[in-house]
Scaffold this active site. Structure first.
Site, PDB file in Angstrom:
ATOM      1  N   LYS A 176       0.876  -1.184   0.000  1.00  0.00           N
ATOM      2  CA  LYS A 176       0.000   0.000   0.000  1.00  0.00           C
ATOM      3  C   LYS A 176       0.907   1.226   0.000  1.00  0.00           C
ATOM      4  O   LYS A 176       1.370   1.679   1.041  1.00  0.00           O
ATOM      5  CB  LYS A 176      -0.897  -0.025   1.239  1.00  0.00           C
ATOM      6  CG  LYS A 176      -2.233   0.671   1.074  1.00  0.00           C
ATOM      7  CD  LYS A 176      -2.167   2.131   0.691  1.00  0.00           C
ATOM      8  CE  LYS A 176      -1.767   3.034   1.811  1.00  0.00           C
ATOM      9  NZ  LYS A 176      -1.467   4.430   1.369  1.00  0.00           N
ATOM     10  N   GLY A 228       6.547   6.032   7.936  1.00  0.00           N
ATOM     11  CA  GLY A 228       5.709   7.218   7.795  1.00  0.00           C
ATOM     12  C   GLY A 228       5.803   8.055   9.049  1.00  0.00           C
ATOM     13  O   GLY A 228       6.768   7.931   9.830  1.00  0.00           O
ATOM     14  N   SER A 229       4.792   8.864   9.292  1.00  0.00           N
ATOM     15  CA  SER A 229       4.833   9.787  10.432  1.00  0.00           C
ATOM     16  C   SER A 229       4.590   9.028  11.740  1.00  0.00           C
ATOM     17  O   SER A 229       4.013   7.933  11.749  1.00  0.00           O
ATOM     18  CB  SER A 229       3.778  10.864  10.258  1.00  0.00           C
ATOM     19  OG  SER A 229       2.502  10.258  10.260  1.00  0.00           O
ATOM     20  N   GLY A 233       2.066   5.956  12.511  1.00  0.00           N
ATOM     21  CA  GLY A 233       2.719   4.753  13.026  1.00  0.00           C
ATOM     22  C   GLY A 233       2.066   4.254  14.315  1.00  0.00           C
ATOM     23  O   GLY A 233       1.897   3.046  14.504  1.00  0.00           O
ATOM     24  N   GLU A 249       9.059   2.651  11.200  1.00  0.00           N
ATOM     25  CA  GLU A 249      10.082   3.692  11.094  1.00  0.00           C
ATOM     26  C   GLU A 249       9.350   5.008  10.930  1.00  0.00           C
ATOM     27  O   GLU A 249       8.573   5.181   9.996  1.00  0.00           O
ATOM     28  CB  GLU A 249      11.002   3.433   9.896  1.00  0.00           C
ATOM     29  CG  GLU A 249      11.768   2.122   9.949  1.00  0.00           C
ATOM     30  CD  GLU A 249      12.702   2.004  11.139  1.00  0.00           C
ATOM     31  OE1 GLU A 249      12.960   3.015  11.831  1.00  0.00           O
ATOM     32  OE2 GLU A 249      13.169   0.876  11.407  1.00  0.00           O
ATOM     33  N   CYS A 283      13.302  12.070   6.404  1.00  0.00           N
ATOM     34  CA  CYS A 283      13.060  11.763   7.821  1.00  0.00           C
ATOM     35  C   CYS A 283      14.290  12.091   8.654  1.00  0.00           C
ATOM     36  O   CYS A 283      14.184  12.472   9.811  1.00  0.00           O
ATOM     37  CB  CYS A 283      12.682  10.297   7.988  1.00  0.00           C
ATOM     38  SG  CYS A 283      13.903   9.167   7.318  1.00  0.00           S
ATOM     39  N   GLN A 330       1.804  19.631   2.117  1.00  0.00           N
ATOM     40  CA  GLN A 330       3.158  19.982   2.544  1.00  0.00           C
ATOM     41  C   GLN A 330       3.356  21.500   2.504  1.00  0.00           C
ATOM     42  O   GLN A 330       3.949  22.085   3.411  1.00  0.00           O
ATOM     43  CB  GLN A 330       4.187  19.313   1.635  1.00  0.00           C
ATOM     44  CG  GLN A 330       4.449  17.861   1.960  1.00  0.00           C
ATOM     45  CD  GLN A 330       5.170  17.727   3.288  1.00  0.00           C
ATOM     46  OE1 GLN A 330       4.544  17.441   4.304  1.00  0.00           O
ATOM     47  NE2 GLN A 330       6.458  17.959   3.308  1.00  0.00           N
ATOM     48  N   GLU A 384       8.085  17.898  14.250  1.00  0.00           N
ATOM     49  CA  GLU A 384       8.646  17.597  12.930  1.00  0.00           C
ATOM     50  C   GLU A 384       7.934  18.455  11.887  1.00  0.00           C
ATOM     51  O   GLU A 384       6.707  18.471  11.828  1.00  0.00           O
ATOM     52  CB  GLU A 384       8.454  16.121  12.580  1.00  0.00           C
ATOM     53  CG  GLU A 384       9.080  15.790  11.223  1.00  0.00           C
ATOM     54  CD  GLU A 384       8.870  14.348  10.779  1.00  0.00           C
ATOM     55  OE1 GLU A 384       7.732  13.858  10.858  1.00  0.00           O
ATOM     56  OE2 GLU A 384       9.856  13.722  10.328  1.00  0.00           O
TER      57      GLU A 384
END
Ligand code: NAD
Length: 486
Positions: A176, A228-229, A233, A249, A283, A330, A384
């Site tokens: 995905k 991902g974020s 996560g 991650e 990241c 973004q 972040e």
């Protein structure tokens, strides 16, 4: 005008639209008039079909020997390499990387597949002494169906680091990808099929949060590998629960400490590369500089001088040093953080504006931003941003720099620039981050070295990227007790 891609899911070996017929579109972030393609907006029902198909179809792949698995991965690598020039251009168009950044990714992806092809032959077990003259041994088998949920910032590289080892171990994969980079996902799957992967050993399900959540929640998916974020996560981790395995991650807020003995020109180059490469959308990107006095002001001056020389534009133009942001969300987020920083009282030294002119009004361009005067409690110092926004913090000495660097919920990457080996080693030992860089940008990792974050940057269950560690995630171990027959 470039081709408009008509994207499809791959389910049960057939390229199909979403069951509902719904689609989403993807546009070139450097030119919003340029439609990259239309892709299926999959629902939980599409995911359920995909998991069923792979659960049935993966058996053939599980039975395939290491030679065949490795051969398919190597052939896919060859095919991607043969199309590298074309893929690089497509990656620039879809994600907004510069040509130089995209060509690093299209070179790295085949290497990842080859690396993991080798791992297919290195899966091994152990044997133990047995008192009855028999044999006790362990062996590792595929886990079954692996769900791979991926972000958009490395749309070939990250999936290849998940799908490569999953297939090398003999698993089926439900992939995905991010809806920001569906075309690259399709290219990767096409290469695997053309290389001879049984078409029912993999499913590609395009879509967003609903499709991702359905992959994570499906009990037939034995293992979920997610990048991902941190917020997503956490949701994935909760959905997977304790009896299936997850490898997560996640985000970062990566600091670089610069000590007074550093070569400041070199430090500035290291910082600018780490902070503004990939338009700050890495990241491991540098988001904070902690300058130990008296270097704050001269370092800031050098960083700003380099940043103001960066040419921002369409990554397809070879003269461009920083491409657009990848997506509308973004752009909103980055400009939002620039506003927040100013409201919080940080000083914006340069950049942070939407850029138009020279055709750029149709794209998602911002000027790289540098702030100073960050205090630890500011959102700009803690959250972040994942964009081209860098903040300077001032430290009185090494000890204060260490504590400012650690004052974050994240623990992905950190860096130090110094000529003092003792301080560098102390920093590496005391840093609360999964990756520590000495005199290097925080970005850029080797394929064969364990990679993963501490604290809220990862689950620390199975590091990514290193061959043997990844094979532990993608295989399960059985202990077999064998006595000689009477
Ligand atoms: P994201 O968390 O928004 O999305 C990641 C993936 O999860 C996408 O495929 C998305 O569709 C899917 N998803 C969204 N909601 C979901 C849900 N509820 N359940 C399951 N899946 C869901 O992240 P992004 O914007 O694609 O990527 C940027 C983030 O990724 C940043 O935070 C960055 O730090 C992080 N990242 C981390 C690493 C790393 O190795 N640590 C590498 C690259 C990116």
């Amino acid at each position: 005008m470039s081709e408009v891609v008509s994207g499809r899911n791959l389910i049960g070996g057939r390229w199909t639209p979403a069951l509902s017929g719904a689609v989403f579109t993807r546009r070139n972030p450097a030119d919003r008039d340029d439609l990259v393609g239309e892709f299926p907006d999959s629902s939980a029902a599409d995911v359920a079909e995909a998991v069923s198909a792979v659960a049935d179809g993966a058996a053939e792949w599980a039975e395939a020997g290491a030679d065949r698995r490795a051969e398919v991965l190597r052939r896919a690598a060859d095919l991607l390499e043969a199309r590298r020039a074309e893929l690089t251009v497509e990656l620039v168009r879809e994600e907004g990387k510069t040509l130089a950044e995209a060509s690093v990714e299209t070179a790295r992806t085949p290497l990842n597949l080859r690396f993991h092809a080798g791992e297919a032959h290195r899966i091994s077990g152990r044997s133990y002494p047995s008192d009855d003259g028999g044999l006790v041994y362990t062996w590792r088998e595929p886990v079954g169906v692996v769900g791979a949920i991926t972000p958009w910032n490395f749309p070939l590289n990250i999936p290849s680091r998940k799908i490569g080892p999953a297939l090398a171990a003999g698993n089926g994969v439900v992939f995905k990808p991010s809806p920001v980079t569906p075309h690259m996902a399709q290219r990767l799957v096409e290469a695997l099929l053309a290389a001879g992967l049984p078409p029912r050993a993999i499913a590609l399900v395009h879509g967003g949060a609903e499709a991702g959540a359905a992959v994570a929640a499906d009990p037939r998916v034995a293992a979920v590998t997610f990048t991902g974020s941190t917020a997503t996560g956490r949701a994935v981790h909760a959905a997977v629960g304790p009896s299936r395995r997850a490898q997560l991650e996640m985000g970062g807020k990566n600091p670089v400490v610069v000590l007074p003995d550093a070569d400041l020109d070199r430090a500035a180059r290291i910082i600018v590369k780490g902070a503004f490469g990939l338009s700050g959308q890495a990241c491991t990107g540098t988001s904070r500089v902690i300058a130990v006095d008296p270097v704050h002001d001269p370092l800031l001056e050098r960083v700003v001088a380099l940043v103001e020389r960066l040419v921002v534009g369409d990554g397809a133009d070879p003269g461009v040093g920083m491409g657009p942001l990848a997506a509308d969300f973004q752009l909103g987020k980055v400009l939002g953080y620039v506003r927040i920083g100013q409201e919080e009282g940080a000083e914006l030294v340069t950049g942070g504006r939407r850029l138009g002119g020279g055709g750029r009004e149709r794209g998602l361009f911002v000027s790289p931003a540098v702030f100073t005067g960050l205090r630890p409690e500011m959102r700009l110092a803690r959250e972040e941003i994942f964009g081209p926004v860098l903040g300077f913090q001032r430290a009185a000495d090494f000890e204060q720099a260490l504590s400012l660097a650690a004052d974050t919920e994240y623990g992905l990457a950190s860096g130090i620039v110094t000529r003092d080996l003792g301080r560098a080693l102390a920093f590496a030992r005391r840093s609360r981050s999964g990756v520590v860089k000495v005199n290097q940008p925080t970005t850029g990792m080797a394929m064969n070295v364990p990679f993963g974050g501490l604290k809220e940057s990862g689950t620390q269950t199975y590091k990514e990227q290193a061959g043997p560690e990844m094979m532990l995630f993608h295989t399960q171990e059985k202990s077999v007790y064998l006595s000689p027959p009477d």
